[in-house]
Design a protein around this motif. Sequence first.
Motif, PDB file in Angstrom:
ATOM      1  N   MET A   1       0.857  -1.175   0.000  1.00 26.65           N
ATOM      2  CA  MET A   1       0.000   0.000   0.000  1.00 26.65           C
ATOM      3  C   MET A   1       0.898   1.231   0.000  1.00 26.65           C
ATOM      4  SD  MET A   1      -3.228   1.304   0.389  1.00 26.65           S
ATOM      5  CE  MET A   1      -4.009  -0.261   0.611  1.00 26.65           C
ATOM      6  N   LYS A   2       0.525   2.178  -0.843  1.00 22.06           N
ATOM      7  CA  LYS A   2       1.263   3.441  -0.917  1.00 22.06           C
ATOM      8  C   LYS A   2       0.315   4.590  -0.589  1.00 22.06           C
ATOM      9  CE  LYS A   2       4.061   6.369  -3.893  1.00 22.06           C
ATOM     10  NZ  LYS A   2       4.678   6.536  -5.208  1.00 22.06           N
ATOM     11  N   LEU A   3       0.797   5.525   0.205  1.00 23.27           N
ATOM     12  CA  LEU A   3       0.051   6.723   0.542  1.00 23.27           C
ATOM     13  C   LEU A   3       0.773   7.909  -0.084  1.00 23.27           C
ATOM     14  CD1 LEU A   3      -1.448   7.726   3.925  1.00 23.27           C
ATOM     15  CD2 LEU A   3      -0.042   9.352   2.668  1.00 23.27           C
ATOM     16  N   GLU A   4       0.046   8.668  -0.882  1.00 27.46           N
ATOM     17  CA  GLU A   4       0.577   9.909  -1.427  1.00 27.46           C
ATOM     18  C   GLU A   4      -0.088  11.059  -0.689  1.00 27.46           C
ATOM     19  OE1 GLU A   4       1.493   8.577  -6.026  1.00 27.46           O
ATOM     20  OE2 GLU A   4      -0.269   9.808  -5.615  1.00 27.46           O
ATOM     21  N   LEU A   5       0.728  11.983  -0.213  1.00 31.78           N
ATOM     22  CA  LEU A   5       0.241  13.141   0.526  1.00 31.78           C
ATOM     23  C   LEU A   5       0.600  14.385  -0.266  1.00 31.78           C
ATOM     24  CD1 LEU A   5      -0.919  14.628   2.967  1.00 31.78           C
ATOM     25  CD2 LEU A   5       1.310  14.341   4.093  1.00 31.78           C
ATOM     26  N   SER A  52      -6.902  21.643  -4.077  1.00 25.37           N
ATOM     27  CA  SER A  52      -6.676  22.184  -2.741  1.00 25.37           C
ATOM     28  C   SER A  52      -5.817  21.189  -1.977  1.00 25.37           C
ATOM     29  CB  SER A  52      -8.000  22.427  -2.014  1.00 25.37           C
ATOM     30  OG  SER A  52      -8.674  21.211  -1.803  1.00 25.37           O
ATOM     31  N   THR A  53      -5.269  21.630  -0.884  1.00 20.82           N
ATOM     32  CA  THR A  53      -4.445  20.736  -0.072  1.00 20.82           C
ATOM     33  C   THR A  53      -4.906  20.795   1.378  1.00 20.82           C
ATOM     34  OG1 THR A  53      -2.838  22.521   0.226  1.00 20.82           O
ATOM     35  CG2 THR A  53      -2.374  20.921  -1.511  1.00 20.82           C
ATOM     36  N   PRO A  54      -4.668  19.751   2.124  1.00 19.72           N
ATOM     37  CA  PRO A  54      -3.979  18.520   1.772  1.00 19.72           C
ATOM     38  C   PRO A  54      -4.910  17.529   1.071  1.00 19.72           C
ATOM     39  CG  PRO A  54      -4.644  18.420   4.062  1.00 19.72           C
ATOM     40  CD  PRO A  54      -5.054  19.780   3.547  1.00 19.72           C
ATOM     41  N   VAL A  55      -4.301  16.636   0.318  1.00 25.00           N
ATOM     42  CA  VAL A  55      -5.020  15.522  -0.297  1.00 25.00           C
ATOM     43  C   VAL A  55      -4.220  14.261  -0.005  1.00 25.00           C
ATOM     44  CG1 VAL A  55      -5.700  14.430  -2.473  1.00 25.00           C
ATOM     45  CG2 VAL A  55      -6.126  16.861  -2.120  1.00 25.00           C
ATOM     46  N   ILE A  56      -4.930  13.224   0.396  1.00 21.99           N
ATOM     47  CA  ILE A  56      -4.335  11.909   0.616  1.00 21.99           C
ATOM     48  C   ILE A  56      -4.893  10.964  -0.439  1.00 21.99           C
ATOM     49  CG2 ILE A  56      -4.314   9.883   2.132  1.00 21.99           C
ATOM     50  CD1 ILE A  56      -4.331  11.798   4.499  1.00 21.99           C
ATOM     51  N   ARG A  57      -3.993  10.233  -1.092  1.00 24.03           N
ATOM     52  CA  ARG A  57      -4.396   9.178  -2.026  1.00 24.03           C
ATOM     53  C   ARG A  57      -3.795   7.870  -1.523  1.00 24.03           C
ATOM     54  NH1 ARG A  57      -2.198   9.472  -7.336  1.00 24.03           N
ATOM     55  NH2 ARG A  57      -3.942   8.232  -8.072  1.00 24.03           N
ATOM     56  N   LEU A  58      -4.600   6.825  -1.470  1.00 24.28           N
ATOM     57  CA  LEU A  58      -4.103   5.492  -1.156  1.00 24.28           C
ATOM     58  C   LEU A  58      -4.114   4.688  -2.436  1.00 24.28           C
ATOM     59  CD1 LEU A  58      -5.980   4.765   2.193  1.00 24.28           C
ATOM     60  CD2 LEU A  58      -3.572   5.368   1.896  1.00 24.28           C
ATOM     61  N   LEU A  59      -2.973   4.072  -2.728  1.00 21.67           N
ATOM     62  CA  LEU A  59      -2.822   3.311  -3.964  1.00 21.67           C
ATOM     63  C   LEU A  59      -2.454   1.869  -3.655  1.00 21.67           C
ATOM     64  CD1 LEU A  59      -0.700   6.167  -5.156  1.00 21.67           C
ATOM     65  CD2 LEU A  59      -2.634   5.492  -6.526  1.00 21.67           C
ATOM     66  N   ALA A  68      -8.902  11.499  -0.062  1.00 24.66           N
ATOM     67  CA  ALA A  68      -9.528  12.397   0.910  1.00 24.66           C
ATOM     68  C   ALA A  68      -8.866  13.760   0.817  1.00 24.66           C
ATOM     69  CB  ALA A  68      -9.379  11.845   2.321  1.00 24.66           C
ATOM     70  N   SER A  69      -9.677  14.785   0.987  1.00 23.02           N
ATOM     71  CA  SER A  69      -9.136  16.143   0.912  1.00 23.02           C
ATOM     72  C   SER A  69      -9.341  16.899   2.222  1.00 23.02           C
ATOM     73  CB  SER A  69      -9.786  16.901  -0.240  1.00 23.02           C
ATOM     74  OG  SER A  69     -11.181  16.943  -0.066  1.00 23.02           O
ATOM     75  N   GLU A  70      -9.421  16.172   3.300  1.00 25.00           N
ATOM     76  CA  GLU A  70      -9.535  16.780   4.627  1.00 25.00           C
ATOM     77  C   GLU A  70      -8.483  16.146   5.528  1.00 25.00           C
ATOM     78  OE1 GLU A  70     -13.504  16.104   5.936  1.00 25.00           O
ATOM     79  OE2 GLU A  70     -14.388  17.254   4.311  1.00 25.00           O
ATOM     80  N   THR A  71      -8.225  16.781   6.647  1.00 22.00           N
ATOM     81  CA  THR A  71      -7.275  16.232   7.606  1.00 22.00           C
ATOM     82  C   THR A  71      -7.958  15.124   8.399  1.00 22.00           C
ATOM     83  OG1 THR A  71      -6.167  18.361   7.783  1.00 22.00           O
ATOM     84  CG2 THR A  71      -5.781  16.787   9.563  1.00 22.00           C
ATOM     85  N   PRO A  72      -7.505  13.879   8.247  1.00 23.57           N
ATOM     86  CA  PRO A  72      -8.136  12.782   8.967  1.00 23.57           C
ATOM     87  C   PRO A  72      -7.564  12.633  10.371  1.00 23.57           C
ATOM     88  CG  PRO A  72      -6.398  11.914   7.610  1.00 23.57           C
ATOM     89  CD  PRO A  72      -6.444  13.408   7.362  1.00 23.57           C
ATOM     90  N   LEU A  78      -6.433   5.015   9.500  1.00 20.59           N
ATOM     91  CA  LEU A  78      -6.255   3.562   9.636  1.00 20.59           C
ATOM     92  C   LEU A  78      -7.440   2.812   9.044  1.00 20.59           C
ATOM     93  CD1 LEU A  78      -4.766   3.355  13.242  1.00 20.59           C
ATOM     94  CD2 LEU A  78      -3.578   2.832  11.084  1.00 20.59           C
ATOM     95  N   THR A  79      -8.647   3.304   9.253  1.00 20.27           N
ATOM     96  CA  THR A  79      -9.851   2.687   8.677  1.00 20.27           C
ATOM     97  C   THR A  79      -9.828   2.750   7.162  1.00 20.27           C
ATOM     98  OG1 THR A  79     -11.134   3.219  10.659  1.00 20.27           O
ATOM     99  CG2 THR A  79     -12.378   2.779   8.642  1.00 20.27           C
ATOM    100  N   ALA A  80      -9.413   3.878   6.621  1.00 21.67           N
ATOM    101  CA  ALA A  80      -9.316   4.022   5.158  1.00 21.67           C
ATOM    102  C   ALA A  80      -8.281   3.045   4.582  1.00 21.67           C
ATOM    103  CB  ALA A  80      -8.954   5.462   4.800  1.00 21.67           C
ATOM    104  N   ILE A  81      -7.167   2.908   5.252  1.00 18.82           N
ATOM    105  CA  ILE A  81      -6.130   1.981   4.794  1.00 18.82           C
ATOM    106  C   ILE A  81      -6.648   0.541   4.831  1.00 18.82           C
ATOM    107  CG2 ILE A  81      -3.872   0.997   5.377  1.00 18.82           C
ATOM    108  CD1 ILE A  81      -3.106   3.897   6.292  1.00 18.82           C
ATOM    109  N   ALA A  82      -7.327   0.194   5.916  1.00 16.81           N
ATOM    110  CA  ALA A  82      -7.892  -1.158   6.016  1.00 16.81           C
ATOM    111  C   ALA A  82      -8.910  -1.396   4.909  1.00 16.81           C
ATOM    112  CB  ALA A  82      -8.533  -1.364   7.388  1.00 16.81           C
TER     113      ALA A  82
END
Length: 86
Positions: A1-5, A52-59, A68-72, A78-82
């Motif tokens: 899993m890769k997270l792009e911030l 807009s920032t921040p943006v998180i992408r899970l790949l 997601a485009s909000e601060t989690p 962790l729920t999004a990653i799962a």
Amino acid sequence: MKLELYTQPFCAPCVRTRQTVARVQELLPALEVEEINVVEQVARGKELGITSTPVIRLLQDGTEKFRASETPTINQLLTAIAGASD
């Protein structure tokens, strides 16, 4: 899993999101994290529709599974990653 911030300098929500991502990476050391400064990499941001920032992408294997485009919170991330891992 890769997270792009996707972030930019002087963005307060970006600082908070960066801290959350760092904490999650401590909990999940196998998580690959790449931070992209959209001011320095404008074309990459435009290509992905980052307005807009921040943006998180899970790949997963190069395919976007979550954005997601909000601060989690840590738990939300962790729920999004799962969920993206399924």
